[in-house]
Design an enzyme around this catalytic site. Structure first.
Site, short mmCIF file in Angstrom:
data_model
loop_
_atom_site.label_atom_id
_atom_site.label_comp_id
_atom_site.label_asym_id
_atom_site.label_seq_id
_atom_site.Cartn_x
_atom_site.Cartn_y
_atom_site.Cartn_z
N ASP A 1 42.22 42.36 30.34
CA ASP A 1 42.79 41.21 31.05
C ASP A 1 44.31 41.25 30.96
O ASP A 1 44.93 40.53 30.17
CB ASP A 1 42.24 39.92 30.44
CG ASP A 1 42.61 38.69 31.25
OD1 ASP A 1 42.98 38.84 32.43
OD2 ASP A 1 42.53 37.57 30.69
N LYS B 1 46.42 41.06 33.89
CA LYS B 1 47.04 40.29 34.97
C LYS B 1 48.32 40.99 35.48
O LYS B 1 49.39 40.41 35.52
CB LYS B 1 47.35 38.85 34.53
CG LYS B 1 46.11 38.07 34.10
CD LYS B 1 46.47 36.66 33.71
CE LYS B 1 45.26 35.87 33.27
NZ LYS B 1 44.71 36.33 31.97
N LEU B 2 48.15 42.23 35.90
CA LEU B 2 49.29 43.03 36.33
C LEU B 2 49.95 42.43 37.58
O LEU B 2 49.29 41.93 38.47
CB LEU B 2 48.85 44.46 36.64
CG LEU B 2 48.21 45.27 35.52
CD1 LEU B 2 47.85 46.66 36.02
CD2 LEU B 2 49.12 45.35 34.30
N ASP C 1 53.69 43.71 39.66
CA ASP C 1 54.98 44.41 39.64
C ASP C 1 55.15 45.07 41.00
O ASP C 1 54.35 44.85 41.92
CB ASP C 1 55.00 45.44 38.50
CG ASP C 1 56.40 45.62 37.92
OD1 ASP C 1 57.33 45.87 38.72
OD2 ASP C 1 56.57 45.53 36.69
N THR D 1 42.59 28.97 35.26
CA THR D 1 41.76 27.78 35.04
C THR D 1 42.45 26.73 34.17
O THR D 1 41.94 25.63 34.01
CB THR D 1 40.42 28.16 34.38
OG1 THR D 1 40.67 28.93 33.20
CG2 THR D 1 39.57 28.97 35.35
#
Length: 230
Positions: A61, A63-64, A66, A116
């Protein structure tokens, strides 16, 4: 898939020692683990590779987000690590670059729609013009068009997202809380059974298991609840 293939336990703990203890305690009951920032910055990447080599499935996890080339280069190396799932923020260009980099591999790329822990006021403060539900659906459609393997969203949006992405894409939902559990810092939550019925394919559960007095018993209770909904 059965419940064991759908439940992802979040190793949201500060040290490798604690993570190793949880994995050892849960044993063969749990197949799938999520490793995020907290553990990654404590040596968690090597641990993730070790777990994958031991036959566990790993949801990395990260969450790249760029520039395209950087996202693609990162994804190419993550493919080599043997991870099963990887998150990136559901921005169209980033998703397109990631999909091209992962082409031909078994890595399931997941677009993070709206965290969330965020509600409408949080999005307004961040400068977004959409409410959470609208933004989730918009990003789910973009993930589908980009060829992603799935999305991450609240279980509250699972049913609506499922109508957009169809039956094959993964819908991974954090913010899962068994009946009676504290919400913590989550704002859009649902029970395991209700989430599956709504259309979620995989459920991420961390604190209700890893912080439980008996993590193994807690995990088995959630698996049993999930089985009733399948």
């Amino acid at each position: 898939m059965n419940a064991r293939e759908r439940l992802i336990v979040g190793l949201d703990v500060p040290t490798l020692g604690e993570a190793e203890k949880i994995v050892s305690t849960l044993g063969d009951d749990i197949l799938f683990y999520k490793i995020g920032y907290q553990l990654v910055f404590a040596g968690g990447l090597e641990f993730a590779c070790d777990l994958a080599q031991d036959g566990k499935k790993i949801f990395l996890d990260m969450k790249l987000l760029d520039i395209d080339n950087t996202v693609a280069s990162g994804v190419e190396n993550i493919v080599k690590m043997g991870m099963s799932m990887l998150t990136l923020h559901a921005y169209p260009k980033a998703m397109k670059a990631a999909v091209e980099a992962a082409n031909g591999s078994d890595l399931c790329l997941l677009g993070v729609t709206v965290l969330t822990s965020m509600d409408e006021q949080d999005l307004i403060a961040a400068g977004y013009e959409y409410d959470p539900h609208t933004l989730v659906l918009r990003r789910a459609e973009q993930a589908l068009l980009a060829g992603m393997g799935g999305v991450v969203c609240s279980a509250e949006e699972s049913a609506a997202v499922r109508k957009i992405v169809g039956p094959d894409m993964a819908i991974v939902t954090p913010g899962i809380r068994p009946a009676g559990s504290e919400k913590g810092d989550q704002k859009r939550v649902m029970t395991p059974a209700d989430a599956l019925k709504a259309g979620s394919s995989h459920l991420v559960v961390a604190r209700p298991i890893v912080k439980a007095p008996d993590p193994k018993e807690a995990a088995r209770g959630i698996l049993a609840e999930m089985e009733t909904a399948l």
